[in-house]
Design a protein around this motif. Structure first.
Motif, short mmCIF file in Angstrom:
data_model
loop_
_atom_site.label_atom_id
_atom_site.label_comp_id
_atom_site.label_asym_id
_atom_site.label_seq_id
_atom_site.Cartn_x
_atom_site.Cartn_y
_atom_site.Cartn_z
N ALA A 9 0.83 -1.21 0.00
CA ALA A 9 0.00 0.00 0.00
C ALA A 9 0.86 1.25 0.00
N ASN A 10 2.04 1.18 0.64
CA ASN A 10 2.91 2.35 0.75
C ASN A 10 3.97 2.42 -0.35
N TYR A 11 3.93 1.46 -1.26
CA TYR A 11 4.96 1.42 -2.30
C TYR A 11 4.92 2.67 -3.17
N GLN A 12 6.09 3.25 -3.44
CA GLN A 12 6.21 4.40 -4.32
C GLN A 12 7.32 4.11 -5.32
N ALA A 13 6.96 4.12 -6.62
CA ALA A 13 7.92 3.78 -7.66
C ALA A 13 9.12 4.72 -7.66
N ASP A 14 8.89 6.00 -7.29
CA ASP A 14 10.01 6.95 -7.33
C ASP A 14 10.98 6.76 -6.17
N VAL A 15 10.64 5.87 -5.23
CA VAL A 15 11.55 5.54 -4.13
C VAL A 15 12.29 4.23 -4.42
N ASP A 16 11.72 3.42 -5.31
CA ASP A 16 12.31 2.14 -5.67
C ASP A 16 13.53 2.39 -6.57
N PRO A 17 14.74 2.05 -6.12
CA PRO A 17 15.93 2.33 -6.94
C PRO A 17 15.86 1.69 -8.32
N VAL A 18 15.44 0.42 -8.40
CA VAL A 18 15.41 -0.26 -9.69
C VAL A 18 14.45 0.42 -10.65
N LYS A 19 13.26 0.79 -10.15
CA LYS A 19 12.31 1.50 -11.01
C LYS A 19 12.89 2.82 -11.50
N SER A 20 13.63 3.47 -10.63
CA SER A 20 14.26 4.74 -11.01
C SER A 20 15.28 4.53 -12.11
N TYR A 21 16.09 3.47 -11.98
CA TYR A 21 17.11 3.19 -13.00
C TYR A 21 16.44 2.90 -14.34
N GLN A 22 15.40 2.06 -14.32
CA GLN A 22 14.74 1.68 -15.56
C GLN A 22 14.11 2.89 -16.25
N GLU A 23 13.56 3.80 -15.44
CA GLU A 23 12.93 5.00 -15.98
C GLU A 23 13.92 5.85 -16.77
N LYS A 24 15.16 5.89 -16.31
CA LYS A 24 16.19 6.71 -16.96
C LYS A 24 16.78 6.04 -18.19
N CYS A 25 16.47 4.76 -18.40
CA CYS A 25 17.06 4.01 -19.52
C CYS A 25 15.99 3.48 -20.46
N LYS A 26 14.98 4.27 -20.70
CA LYS A 26 13.92 3.82 -21.60
C LYS A 26 14.45 3.58 -23.00
N VAL A 27 13.83 2.62 -23.68
CA VAL A 27 14.27 2.23 -25.02
C VAL A 27 13.88 3.31 -26.04
N ASN A 28 14.81 3.61 -26.94
CA ASN A 28 14.54 4.52 -28.05
C ASN A 28 13.97 3.67 -29.20
N TYR A 29 12.68 3.39 -29.13
CA TYR A 29 12.06 2.46 -30.08
C TYR A 29 12.18 2.96 -31.51
N ASP A 30 12.03 4.27 -31.74
CA ASP A 30 12.12 4.80 -33.10
C ASP A 30 13.47 4.47 -33.72
N PHE A 31 14.54 4.64 -32.95
CA PHE A 31 15.87 4.37 -33.48
C PHE A 31 16.05 2.89 -33.80
N TYR A 32 15.71 2.02 -32.84
CA TYR A 32 15.97 0.59 -33.06
C TYR A 32 15.04 -0.01 -34.11
N ASN A 33 13.85 0.55 -34.27
CA ASN A 33 13.00 0.10 -35.38
C ASN A 33 13.61 0.48 -36.72
N ARG A 34 14.30 1.61 -36.78
CA ARG A 34 15.03 1.97 -38.01
C ARG A 34 16.12 0.96 -38.29
N VAL A 35 16.83 0.54 -37.25
CA VAL A 35 17.88 -0.48 -37.42
C VAL A 35 17.26 -1.79 -37.91
#
Length: 311
Positions: A9-35
């Protein structure tokens, strides 16, 4: 006692380190679809095979794609498991499961990145084709591509005896890394062996190997392996190189893991390297300033760093 309901109930994604890391490394789908869309129009650089009971190192320049392709019907009708590592030509960066896990998860699929070790943490490759027929696997929780350890002489001799102790993945990685020019250039043979052993010890990406992560009867989270189903000829996995690298590969002696180790009969897997004509969109996917180690050592050496002898 931990209250799991309250924790959820108290979970906050912005406090979860792993969620924070994943948020900063989102996939650039447009680029890789070009590849991906360059498939069929790429320039072939070379083709090769990873033969049974061997390791090898395949050079791959940034902007190129390496393809691992199964052709079971040409051999014994079985899928062949591969173990794969990435390393830069100067040996300064290598694929690292510790940095990969929090960002990409334990399994890799289409668009998953392969990240290098701390101090240099950068993306070295990205999955741009995953043609494995997942419907042939045990269930929706089973995958085929994941970062994990590989078989070593100790495991094989312990389980199957000294006479079976040939061509473990560890031995194959020693073979493959020994073919990298920077390692061959090391004049001292003992130092060369030490460096090869250092890299052969690294965890790798297992490909074409059925696996799932779950808890055993004692509540311990483990990796459960399963035999790889026979895939259609032409089934492949492709990695796009974000930087110049060597792709070091072991032809796994367990083959498809359907037979006991001494009876396993590995197949070759077919390798193609092609140029996409598209350069990586960034050489700093994290968008950070490297060089933090200098500040860290300044802080460390302001503290007590006296030796701690054995008592």
């Amino acid at each position: 006692m931990c209250n799991q309901t309250e924790n959820k109930a108290n979970y906050q994604a912005d406090v979860d380190p792993v969620k924070s890391y994943q948020e900063k490394c989102k996939v650039n789908y447009d680029f890789y679809n070009r590849v991906i869309d360059t498939k069929g129009n790429r320039k072939e650089i070379y083709s090769d095979m990873i033969l049974p009971h061997t390791g090898n190192a395949f050079p791959l320049k940034k902007g190129q794609v390496i393809r691992f392709e199964q052709r079971p019907s040409l051999h014994n009708g079985r899928t062949q498991i591969l173990d794969v590592q990435f390393v830069t030509p100067d040996l300064s960066q290598w694929s690292d499961h510790l940095n990969n896990g929090p960002i990409e998860g334990l399994n890799l699929k289409l668009f998953s990145g392969v990240w290098t070790q701390s101090k240099y943490m950068e993306k070295i490759a990205t999955v741009v084709a995953d043609e494995f027929p997942y419907e042939l696997l045990d269930n929706k929780d089973t995958a085929h591509m994941f970062f994990a350890a590989h078989c070593c002489p100790e495991w094989i001799e312990m389980t199957h005896g000294a006479e079976a102790n040939v061509n473990s993945c560890h031995e194959n990685f020693i073979h493959g890394f020994s073919r990298i020019p920077a390692i061959q250039a090391i004049e001292d043979p003992e130092e060369r062996k030490r460096i090869v052993q250092f890299f052969a010890d690294k965890n790798d990406i297992n490909i074409f190997q059925g696996n799932r992560f779950g808890q055993d009867e004692n509540g311990m989270t483990r990796c459960f392996l399963s035999p790889s189903p026979t895939v259609p000829d032409g089934t492949g996995v492709e990695f796009y190189a974000e930087k110049d690298c060597y792709v070091v590969v072991s032809n796994c002696p367990y083959a498809d893991q359907a037979l006991p180790f001494p009876e396993a009969d590995p197949n070759p897997v077919y390798i193609t390297v092609e140029d996409t004509g598209i350069a990586p969109y960034s050489n700093n996917h994290l968008n950070i300033n490297h060089g933090w180690e200098n500040k860290i050592y300044d802080r460390i050496f302001s503290k007590d760093v006296s030796a701690k002898p054995m008592i």
